[in-house]
Design a protein around this motif. Sequence first.
Motif, PDB file in Angstrom:
ATOM      1  N   PRO A   1       0.792  -1.236   0.000  1.00 55.36           N
ATOM      2  CA  PRO A   1       0.000   0.000   0.000  1.00 55.36           C
ATOM      3  C   PRO A   1       0.821   1.282   0.000  1.00 55.36           C
ATOM      4  N   ASP A   2       2.106   1.202   0.359  1.00 55.42           N
ATOM      5  CA  ASP A   2       2.951   2.399   0.369  1.00 55.42           C
ATOM      6  C   ASP A   2       3.589   2.699  -0.988  1.00 55.42           C
TER       7      ASP A   2
ATOM      8  N   SER B   1      -7.333   0.841   2.491  1.00 54.25           N
ATOM      9  CA  SER B   1      -8.266   1.527   3.397  1.00 54.25           C
ATOM     10  C   SER B   1      -8.701   2.857   2.777  1.00 54.25           C
TER      11      SER B   1
ATOM     12  N   GLN C   1      -7.095   4.680   0.587  1.00 52.81           N
ATOM     13  CA  GLN C   1      -6.047   5.663   0.372  1.00 52.81           C
ATOM     14  C   GLN C   1      -6.206   6.262  -1.033  1.00 52.81           C
TER      15      GLN C   1
ATOM     16  N   HIS D   1      -4.205   7.621  -3.171  1.00 48.65           N
ATOM     17  CA  HIS D   1      -3.207   7.310  -4.198  1.00 48.65           C
ATOM     18  C   HIS D   1      -3.362   5.901  -4.760  1.00 48.65           C
TER      19      HIS D   1
END
Length: 407
Positions: free
Chosen positions: A96-97, A124, A126, A128
């Motif tokens: 996710p990062d 969740s 995000q 991006h």
Amino acid sequence: MEGQGSEVLMVRQPIFDRNLKIISYQLRYQYSEYIEDSLFDPETEGSMLVMHTFTSLFQDGHINKVPVFLPFPSSMLQEGSSLALPRKEIVIEVHPDITVTEEVVSHLRMLSKQGYRIALDGFSMQPHLIPLIKLVNIIKIDFSLMHRAKIKKLVATLNKAKKTALAQNVDDFETLQFCKKVGFKLFQGGFISRPVKVLGKDVPGNSAALMQLLQQLQRPDITPSEIEELIIMDPKLSFKILKVVNSAAYQQNRSIDSMQQAVVILGHDQIRKWATLITLASNPDKPEELARNLLVRGRMCELLAESSESLQQDSAFMVGMISQLDILIDVEMEEILRQIPLDEKIKFAISDYEGELGELLEVVIAFENADWDQVQASAFGKEFFEVAYRHSLHWAEQAMAALVDGE
């Protein structure tokens, strides 16, 4: 322990469907520059180890292959090069990062067209990550990051979009029931290793006979003839013991045809160990993964103890097996340790991680949870964990196959 090991610490964690059948494994590994070269080149030892060891599963009476969710370093998704790993045996997992660039989107689109399945980890909402939703097949929703009301709406939206929603970090059976109710199709988390809470201290009826047999088997003063009598009283248990000790899991040089012969050849401690193992692994009301966990943890504790002159292998095996008995029979561990006459060192190891056996159990659990810092800080060498775990997985599959053959 035989066999050459990899320099990479890896552990697999199950991913379940709604019937609590394993449909895949999550691969956790200790990150290093070496891992990229080892895992993502199909010609290397690390990649072959994953495909041959971590995708094998004994379930419902058969050995099958299931895919592994393989976390991809962000750098690999920036490169745009083709992937040579087998499509059916891996699910590409995106962290996710990740920084979502045109190169990443283009690379994922290419991998999707080549037939690879793609999972988005830790989603969740995000902002991006939104552009990636249309490119992935599976979306892992992290329960630790979102409120349940939002999760319910998100799952409904994903199901309409024909995306598979996977519930991540499901830590107990109450949460599992919620996940099923709102429409998740896949489940991952510690719920399989958490006991179901029961009111009071009474042992459920279907577990009473099991507890009574364990009480007798663990008596320190029990004799080989008493063990033989106990086992012979249960024809199914007797038959299974003979099947198992003659199987590939035990590698006997000669056929053992009677329980008396088994007791003489294998000895008191080994027969008690196998009778305990079979008794614990034969609960039809629980997912097969629980029995597999018991076998793998017990065997891994035993093998690590083998590398230490100060630890007893039989005690280590029992610590690993009994440490998850509360999950198997839904009885509080405090009550189990009160009822079963175990050595005090074993009891304290299980209840409080005390002593050398307690330290051994704690670090094996850390390995299962991919806590690599704690593993490397232990007194056992890194190479022992990798070989012991791989051996334990193989041994557990063989033992479970023998148990089924004995039905």
